[in-house]
Design a protein around this motif. Structure first.
Motif, short mmCIF file in Angstrom:
data_model
loop_
_atom_site.label_atom_id
_atom_site.label_comp_id
_atom_site.label_asym_id
_atom_site.label_seq_id
_atom_site.Cartn_x
_atom_site.Cartn_y
_atom_site.Cartn_z
N UNK A 3 0.90 -1.27 -0.07
CA UNK A 3 0.09 -0.12 0.22
C UNK A 3 0.93 1.26 0.02
N UNK A 4 0.64 1.95 -0.85
CA UNK A 4 1.59 3.43 -0.94
C UNK A 4 0.64 4.50 -0.73
N UNK A 5 0.95 5.34 0.27
CA UNK A 5 0.04 6.23 0.73
C UNK A 5 0.93 7.65 0.37
N UNK A 6 0.37 8.49 -0.32
CA UNK A 6 1.33 9.75 -0.91
C UNK A 6 0.35 11.05 -0.56
N UNK A 7 1.14 11.57 0.54
CA UNK A 7 0.75 13.05 0.67
C UNK A 7 -0.81 13.18 1.15
N UNK A 8 -0.96 12.34 2.09
CA UNK A 8 -2.48 12.26 2.46
C UNK A 8 -2.65 13.27 3.52
N UNK A 9 -3.92 13.94 3.24
CA UNK A 9 -4.45 14.73 4.42
C UNK A 9 -5.77 14.91 4.40
N UNK A 10 -6.22 15.07 5.64
CA UNK A 10 -7.77 14.98 6.16
C UNK A 10 -8.09 16.07 6.81
N UNK A 11 -9.02 16.85 6.41
CA UNK A 11 -9.56 17.95 7.42
C UNK A 11 -11.17 17.76 7.65
N UNK A 12 -11.51 18.08 9.04
CA UNK A 12 -12.89 18.11 9.08
C UNK A 12 -13.08 19.52 9.70
N UNK A 13 -13.71 20.30 8.58
CA UNK A 13 -14.05 21.66 8.66
C UNK A 13 -12.63 22.30 8.79
N UNK A 14 -12.31 22.99 9.91
CA UNK A 14 -10.94 23.74 9.82
C UNK A 14 -9.76 23.05 10.46
N UNK A 15 -10.33 21.78 11.06
CA UNK A 15 -9.28 20.80 11.62
C UNK A 15 -8.73 19.94 10.83
N UNK A 16 -7.31 20.10 10.78
CA UNK A 16 -6.39 18.94 10.02
C UNK A 16 -6.37 17.72 11.09
N UNK A 17 -6.82 16.71 10.58
CA UNK A 17 -6.46 15.59 11.69
C UNK A 17 -5.48 14.59 11.12
N UNK A 18 -5.35 14.86 9.55
CA UNK A 18 -4.07 14.01 9.12
C UNK A 18 -3.28 14.85 8.29
N UNK A 19 -2.00 15.14 8.51
CA UNK A 19 -1.03 16.11 7.78
C UNK A 19 -0.13 15.45 7.09
N UNK A 20 -0.40 15.32 5.70
CA UNK A 20 0.38 15.19 4.80
C UNK A 20 1.36 13.92 5.00
N UNK A 21 0.68 12.67 4.96
CA UNK A 21 1.28 11.42 5.44
C UNK A 21 1.71 10.59 3.95
N UNK A 22 2.88 10.27 4.11
CA UNK A 22 3.34 9.70 3.17
C UNK A 22 4.01 8.29 3.66
N UNK A 23 3.73 7.10 3.33
CA UNK A 23 3.93 6.06 3.73
C UNK A 23 3.80 4.77 3.04
N UNK A 24 4.76 3.80 2.94
CA UNK A 24 4.64 2.54 2.35
C UNK A 24 4.28 1.33 3.39
N UNK A 25 3.40 0.65 3.00
CA UNK A 25 3.06 -0.50 3.95
C UNK A 25 3.24 -1.88 3.22
N UNK A 26 4.05 -2.64 3.60
CA UNK A 26 4.44 -3.80 2.90
C UNK A 26 3.56 -5.02 3.38
#
Ligand SMILES: Nc1ncnc2c1ncn2[C@@H]1O[C@H](COP(=O)(O)OP(=O)(O)O)[C@@H](O)[C@H]1O
Ligand SMILES: [Mg+2]
Length: 290
Positions: A3-26
């Motif tokens: 699984x390759x995760x690239x610059x992932x972010x998540x916001x609820x309204x103004x609240x950023x709960x995931x900040x630019x996540x990049x990760x490789x899961x083997x």
């Protein structure tokens, strides 16, 4: 498989709960470690295609999570607050879920019996869901997540509320299923992943503080963990100066296991860190910086 995760972010309204996540899961078992509120559930819901990221993308074996239908065939998900049809029997609930996901009759029944055997619930086929213990419910949850034989299994805080025996049993069960699969397990307890996961990511306030082998995480606290014994009168200053991992009253005073960059005194004994020590050290460092 990866699984390759690239610059992932998540916001609820103004609240950023995931900040630019990049990760490789083997392949194998992967731990997602973080305190309550770190963003684990938000992250897992995106992996499970139940929530859409604000930015970034995830590729599962080369398929983008935007291709919801294809990805859903690949993944099984056990949510943190798993509960199903409490008045149905164990078999009935699985049979119903299998029907919903269009598994043909014969395959469905066979698969359900095989899975119930694997999750050690084959003597409970007729038990009502509401009569199951916490551990049994979680095991039923795994059977449910594996009904369509997914290559990727996502399990959110499955050990919460389990007693120590159930906990170990459940961890071993996940480990069995990780052969030839990716199993992602979230938890706030380091020991849940110490014995079973080869790799781990530490999530803190929406940031990835660490990703790599559990052994490397453990070693973050190398030469930082000390055992000291001091008179009771020094209890307060010790607690103020050091991060105390453990505290024990003894006949000669109080024994502390502490985090410290340098030896706290000449009598301090250096300790081999555990995974939890490495994790705590990392969190302490992050607190210092923010
Ligand atoms: N639907 C939502 N709307 C607004 N805020 C949310 C929502 N879901 C989660 N949050 C917030 O996002 C943060 C991360 O939550 P969560 O992903 O549940 O963390 P964890 O699973 O690690 O405890 C928390 O501050 C939580 O309050
Ligand atoms: Mg959660």
């Amino acid at each position: 498989m990866e699984i390759i995760i690239n610059n992932l972010s998540k916001r609820y309204g103004k609240k950023e709960v995931l900040k630019n996540i990049s990760l490789t899961i083997p392949e194998g078992m992967y731990g997602l470690l973080g305190r309550n509120g770190a963003g684990k559930t938000s992250f897992m819901r995106i992996l499970a295609t139940l929530s859409i990221p604000t930015n970034g993308d995830i590729q599962m074996n080369g398929v983008s999570i935007k291709e919801t239908t294809k990805v859903r065939e690949m993944i099984g998900y056990l949510p943190q607050d798993f509960s199903i049809y409490k008045n149905m029997t164990v078999f009935g609930a699985l049979d119903y879920l299998g029907l919903l996901s269009n598994l043909p009759n014969k395959i469905r029944k066979e698969r359900i019996y095989t899975l119930l055997e694997q999750v050690h619930l084959k003597d409970n086929t007729k038990t009502k869901v509401k009569a199951l213990s916490g551990g049994m419910k979680r095991r039923l949850g795994i059977a449910q997540a594996l009904l369509h034989n997914p290559q990727i299994l996502i399990v959110d805080e499955p050990t919460a509320g389990l007693d120590p025996e159930e906990r170990i049993r459940f961890r071993n069960l996940l480990s069995d299923f990780s052969d030839g699969r990716i199993v992602i397990l979230s938890t706030h307890i380091a020991s849940d992943i110490e014995s079973t996961c080869q790799n781990v990511a530490v999530l803190n306030k929406g940031n990835i503080l660490f990703h790599g082998s559990t052994e490397t995480l453990r070693k973050q606290a190398d030469h930082k963990v000390y055992l000291i014994t001091v008179p009771k009168s020094l209890d307060k200053p010790i607690k103020e100066h050091y991060y105390v991992l453990n505290r024990n009253s003894t006949n000669t005073g109080i024994q502390y296991r502490i985090l410290s960059n340098t030896p706290p005194n000449e009598l301090a004994e250096i300790q081999t860190p555990t995974l939890e020590d490495g994790y705590m050290y990392l969190l302490q460092q992050a607190e210092g910086e923010s």
